[in-house]
Design an enzyme around this catalytic site. Structure first.
Site, PDB file in Angstrom:
ATOM      1  N   GLU A   1     -65.401  81.906 -37.705  1.00 59.69           N
ATOM      2  CA  GLU A   1     -64.213  82.448 -37.024  1.00 59.69           C
ATOM      3  C   GLU A   1     -63.072  82.406 -38.026  1.00 59.69           C
ATOM      4  O   GLU A   1     -62.604  81.318 -38.381  1.00 59.69           O
ATOM      5  CB  GLU A   1     -63.865  81.595 -35.796  1.00 59.69           C
ATOM      6  CG  GLU A   1     -64.951  81.526 -34.744  1.00 59.69           C
ATOM      7  CD  GLU A   1     -65.124  82.816 -33.968  1.00 59.69           C
ATOM      8  OE1 GLU A   1     -64.305  83.746 -34.142  1.00 59.69           O
ATOM      9  OE2 GLU A   1     -66.096  82.905 -33.198  1.00 59.69           O
TER      10      GLU A   1
ATOM     11  N   GLU B   1     -53.152  88.119 -44.736  1.00 63.30           N
ATOM     12  CA  GLU B   1     -52.776  87.213 -43.648  1.00 63.30           C
ATOM     13  C   GLU B   1     -51.687  86.278 -44.165  1.00 63.30           C
ATOM     14  O   GLU B   1     -51.886  85.578 -45.155  1.00 63.30           O
ATOM     15  CB  GLU B   1     -53.992  86.397 -43.209  1.00 63.30           C
ATOM     16  CG  GLU B   1     -53.672  85.511 -42.024  1.00 63.30           C
ATOM     17  CD  GLU B   1     -54.831  84.627 -41.597  1.00 63.30           C
ATOM     18  OE1 GLU B   1     -55.466  84.007 -42.461  1.00 63.30           O
ATOM     19  OE2 GLU B   1     -55.087  84.549 -40.384  1.00 63.30           O
TER      20      GLU B   1
HETATM   21  P1  NAD Z   1     -59.184  76.530 -44.437  1.00 64.28           P
HETATM   22  O1  NAD Z   1     -60.279  77.517 -44.600  1.00 64.28           O
HETATM   23  O2  NAD Z   1     -58.409  76.134 -45.629  1.00 64.28           O
HETATM   24  O3  NAD Z   1     -59.751  75.160 -43.825  1.00 64.28           O
HETATM   25  C1  NAD Z   1     -60.444  75.117 -42.617  1.00 64.28           C
HETATM   26  C2  NAD Z   1     -61.333  73.892 -42.609  1.00 64.28           C
HETATM   27  O4  NAD Z   1     -62.323  74.047 -43.618  1.00 64.28           O
HETATM   28  C3  NAD Z   1     -60.627  72.586 -42.932  1.00 64.28           C
HETATM   29  O5  NAD Z   1     -61.194  71.549 -42.163  1.00 64.28           O
HETATM   30  C4  NAD Z   1     -60.912  72.395 -44.397  1.00 64.28           C
HETATM   31  O6  NAD Z   1     -60.859  71.059 -44.813  1.00 64.28           O
HETATM   32  C5  NAD Z   1     -62.332  72.926 -44.481  1.00 64.28           C
HETATM   33  N1  NAD Z   1     -62.737  73.385 -45.812  1.00 64.28           N
HETATM   34  C6  NAD Z   1     -61.944  73.840 -46.823  1.00 64.28           C
HETATM   35  N2  NAD Z   1     -62.706  74.137 -47.893  1.00 64.28           N
HETATM   36  C7  NAD Z   1     -63.991  73.873 -47.549  1.00 64.28           C
HETATM   37  C8  NAD Z   1     -65.232  73.993 -48.222  1.00 64.28           C
HETATM   38  N3  NAD Z   1     -65.303  74.430 -49.476  1.00 64.28           N
HETATM   39  N4  NAD Z   1     -66.360  73.650 -47.572  1.00 64.28           N
HETATM   40  C9  NAD Z   1     -66.309  73.220 -46.292  1.00 64.28           C
HETATM   41  N5  NAD Z   1     -65.152  73.068 -45.603  1.00 64.28           N
HETATM   42  C10 NAD Z   1     -64.012  73.407 -46.212  1.00 64.28           C
HETATM   43  O7  NAD Z   1     -58.256  77.095 -43.288  1.00 64.28           O
HETATM   44  P2  NAD Z   1     -56.907  76.460 -42.745  1.00 64.28           P
HETATM   45  O8  NAD Z   1     -55.837  76.757 -43.750  1.00 64.28           O
HETATM   46  O9  NAD Z   1     -57.141  75.066 -42.302  1.00 64.28           O
HETATM   47  O10 NAD Z   1     -56.664  77.328 -41.427  1.00 64.28           O
HETATM   48  C11 NAD Z   1     -56.012  78.539 -41.411  1.00 64.28           C
HETATM   49  C12 NAD Z   1     -57.016  79.674 -41.372  1.00 64.28           C
HETATM   50  O11 NAD Z   1     -57.862  79.549 -40.237  1.00 64.28           O
HETATM   51  C13 NAD Z   1     -56.346  81.029 -41.211  1.00 64.28           C
HETATM   52  O12 NAD Z   1     -56.981  81.965 -42.053  1.00 64.28           O
HETATM   53  C14 NAD Z   1     -56.594  81.372 -39.752  1.00 64.28           C
HETATM   54  O13 NAD Z   1     -56.575  82.737 -39.439  1.00 64.28           O
HETATM   55  C15 NAD Z   1     -57.942  80.782 -39.539  1.00 64.28           C
HETATM   56  N6  NAD Z   1     -58.197  80.581 -38.116  1.00 64.28           N
HETATM   57  C16 NAD Z   1     -59.110  81.396 -37.491  1.00 64.28           C
HETATM   58  C17 NAD Z   1     -59.346  81.247 -36.129  1.00 64.28           C
HETATM   59  C18 NAD Z   1     -60.340  82.107 -35.387  1.00 64.28           C
HETATM   60  O14 NAD Z   1     -60.743  81.705 -34.310  1.00 64.28           O
HETATM   61  N7  NAD Z   1     -60.735  83.249 -35.912  1.00 64.28           N
HETATM   62  C19 NAD Z   1     -58.646  80.255 -35.415  1.00 64.28           C
HETATM   63  C20 NAD Z   1     -57.734  79.467 -36.095  1.00 64.28           C
HETATM   64  C21 NAD Z   1     -57.524  79.619 -37.449  1.00 64.28           C
END
Ligand code: NAD
Length: 487
Positions: free
Chosen positions: A253, A391
C-alpha cells in the site's frame, strides 16, 4: 545527546515479554523538537527471536476456531478503547498530529479495526462446484499462511498497524510487526494490553527499529512467507527486490498524488470544506490527501477565492490545543523536504496563494522549535512540475483550471500514481463516467474519506499491489487450496 530522566524507553515485545535491546535510537516530539523517547534499534538478532516466537505460537493459534480468536480481538478492542484518551495523547505527542485528530480518527479506527475483523472473519464461506459427468465435486479450503511480517509507516501509526495485525491474527497467522521508528509508542502501549486480552504469547510480536536494519531483516527472513507493507513506493521497490529470492506473498500500500476534480455544477458549499480537509487533514500526511485540484474554468475564480479564504482560517499550532486544526510535521527533514517543493514551484514561476513564504506563522513559546508550516496553496503550476507529479506528503496542494471532461481525465491520470481521486459534480451520469475512467483504486464523489472496510482498499500503478478489506485481507492472509473428491 544528553537525555533527561523523564525519557520514555521502549522495549521489543517478543514471546509475550518485553525485552530490552542492546542499542537505541532517539525519537523526537515533532511539536517541540525535543528527544522524548528511545526506541530499540533492533536488527537480525531481535527479528530472529521474534520470528522464532511467532513460529512456535503458530500451531496452537492457527488451530483455534475463528470464534475463539474473534473473542480475543474484541477484548483487545475494548481495552484500547478503555484507554482511548491515553492512546490519543501518546499518538499526538509522538506524531505531531492534533489531539482532536488522534481522538476522533486514529484511535477509534484502531479499535474498530479489531472489532471489524473479529466480526468479518466469522462470515467467510469457501467455494464448492460439482462435475457430475466425472463423478467429482471440488471445494476450496483456506488456511492461515504462517508468520506474517507487517511493516507500517509514521503517518497513522496505530491505525495502519492494527489494519494489518487484526486481519492477520483473525485468520490464524502469527505476526512480527515493525512500526515506523519515528512513531513506535502506541504499538508498545498496545503490547501492554495483549496478555489481559487473552492473547497467547508469541501470537503478536513487535520489533522496533529502522527500516534498513529491522525492516529488511524481516523482509529477508526465510520463515516469514508474507509481508504486508504500507509506506513509500521507493521502499516497496526495495522490499520486492529483497523478498524476490523467497517468492514471498506481498501486499503493498504505497504513495499517491491524488486529484480532486471540481466541475462547474459542483456544490461548492460542500466541496470547499471537504477539499480543505482532504488537502490538509493530518498536516497533509495521509496517503489519500488531495494534492492536485482541477477546477473547471467557470467556477475557478470563485473556488480559488473561497478556498484560500477558508485555508487562511486554519489554525496551526500546539497539537494538544483542541482549537488547533493542524499540528507539526513528522520531522525536521520532512519539513525541509515539503518546503523545498514550495520553493521549487516559486522558482518555476508558480504563484503561492497562501501559506509558506507568504503568510507568517505565530507559534506558542513551547513550540518554536517544532516542525510546523502553514497550509499552502500553489496556483499557475504546470502539470509537468514536480509539485504536480511527485508525492509531497505535507500541507501543500496545487490548484489548476481545466475546460473539458475529456481533458481533465487525461490530466488527472497523467501521473505515475493511482491511489485515490475525488470528483465533485451534481450530474450523476458524469460522476459515473469519470469515476470509471480514472486510474485510481478509490474514487470518492461529492465526499472524501468515507470508508466501508468491507470493500477493497488499495492503489493501482505505483500506488500499490493488492487490496485490503474484509474479503481481500482474508484472501491475502490465507492460502487457498482446491480439493477434488471423486465418488
Ligand atoms: P517509508 O517507506 O519510509 O517507511 C515505511 C515503513 O517501512 C517504516 O516502518 C520503515 O521503517 C520501513 N522501511 C523503510 N525502509 C525499509 C526497508 N528497506 N525494508 C523494510 N522496511 C523498510 O514510508 P514513510 O515515510 O514511513 O511513510 C510515508 C509513505 O507511506 C508515503 O509515501 C505514503 O503515501 C505512504 N502511505 C501509504 C498508505 C496506503 O495505504 N497506500 C497509507 C499511509 C502511508
Amino acid at each position: 545527546m544528553a537525555h533527561s530522566k523523564a525519557l520514555l524507553v521502549l522495549e521489543n515485545f517478543i514471546a509475550g515479554k518485553f525485552v530490552p535491546c542492546s542499542s537505541y535510537i532517539d525519537s523526537y516530539n515533532p511539536s517541540t523538537g525535543d528527544v522524548y523517547c528511545r526506541v530499540p534499534d533492533s536488527g537480525k538478532e531481535e527479528v530472529e527471536a521474534a520470528v522464532r516466537a511467532a513460529k512456535d505460537a503458530f500451531p496452537i493459534w492457527s488451530s483455534k476456531s475463528p470464534l475463539e480468536r474473534s473473542q480475543i480481538l474484541n477484548k483487545l478492542a475494548d481495552l484500547i478503547e478503555h484507554d482511548l484518551e491515553g492512546f490519543a495523547q501518546a499518538e499526538s505527542k509522538d506524531q505531531g498530529k492534533t489531539i482532536t485528530f488522534a481522538r476522533t480518527v486514529d484511535i477509534p479506527r484502531a479499535v474498530y479495526n479489531f472489532r471489524f475483523f473479529a466480526s468479518s472473519v466469522l462470515h467467510h464461506a469457501t467455494e464448492c462446484t460439482e462435475m457430475a459427468s466425472m463423478g467429482c465435486m471440488h471445494y476450496t479450503s483456506r488456511a492461515p499462511v504462517g508468520v506474517a511480517g507487517l511493516i507500517s509507516p509514521w503517518n497513522l501509526p496505530l491505525y495502519l498497524l492494527t489494519w494489518k495485525i487484526a486481519p492477520a491474527i483473525a485468520c490464524g497467522n502469527t505476526v512480527v510487526a515493525k512500526p515506523s521508528e519515528m512513531t513506535s509508542v502506541t504499538a508498545w502501549m498496545m503490547c501492554k494490553l495483549l496478555e489481559k486480552a487473552g492473547m497467547p504469547p508469541g501470537v503478536v510480536n513487535v520489533v522496533f527499529g529502522t527500516g534498513t536494519k529491522a525492516g529488511e531483516a524481516l523482509v529477508c527472513h526465510p520463515d516469514v512467507p508474507l509481508i504486508s507493507f504500507t509506506g513509500s513506493t521507493l521502499t516497496a521497490q526495495r522490499i520486492m527486490e529483497k523478498s524476490a529470492p523467497h517468492c514471498k506473498k506481498l501486499s503493498l500500500e504505497l504513495g499517491g498524488k491524488n486529484p480532486a476534480i471540481i466541475f462547474d455544477d459542483a456544490d461548492l458549499s460542500q466541496c470547499i470544506p471537504t477539499t480543505l480537509r482532504s488537502s490538509f487533514a493530518n498536516q497533509g500526511e495521509i496517503c489519500l490527501c488531495t494534492s492536485r485540484i482541477f477546477v473547471q474554468r467557470g467556477v475557478y475564480s470563485e473556488f480559488v477565492k473561497r478556498f484560500v479564504a477558508e485555508t487562511k482560517k486554519w489554525k496551526v499550532g500546539n497539537p494538544s490545543d483542541p482549537t488547533v486544526d493542524m499540528g507539526a510535521l513528522i520531522s525536521k527533514e520532512h519539513l525541509e523536504k515539503v518546503r523545498s517543493y514550495v520553493k521549487k514551484a516559486q522558482s518555476e514561476g508558480a504563484r503561492i496563494l497562501c501559506g509558506e513564504g507568504v503568510d507568517s506563522l505565530a507559534l506558542p513559546a513551547g513550540n518554536q522549535k517544532g516542525y510546523f508550516m502553514l497550509p499552502t496553496i500553489i496556483a499557475e503550476v504546470k502539470d509537468e512540475s514536480c509539485c504536480m507529479q511527485e508525492e509531497i506528503f505535507g500541507p501543500v496542494t496545487c490548484v489548476v483550471a481545466f475546460d473539458t471532461e475529456e481533458e481533465v481525465i487525461e490530466r488527472a491520470n497523467g501521473v505515475k500514481y493511482g491511489l485515490a481521486a475525488t470528483v465533485w459534480s451534481s450530474n450523476v451520469g458524469r460522476v459515473h463516467r469519470v469515476a470509471r475512467r480514472l486510474q485510481s483504486g478509490l474514487v470518492w464523489t461529492n465526499c472524501w474519506l468515507v470508508r466501508d472496510l468491507n470493500l477493497p482498499f488499495g492503489g493501482m500503478k505505483a500506488s500499490g499491489i493488492g487490496r485490503e478489506g474484509a474479503k481481500d485481507s482474508y484472501e491475502f492472509f490465507t492460502e487457498v487450496k482446491t480439493i477434488t473428491i471423486k465418488h
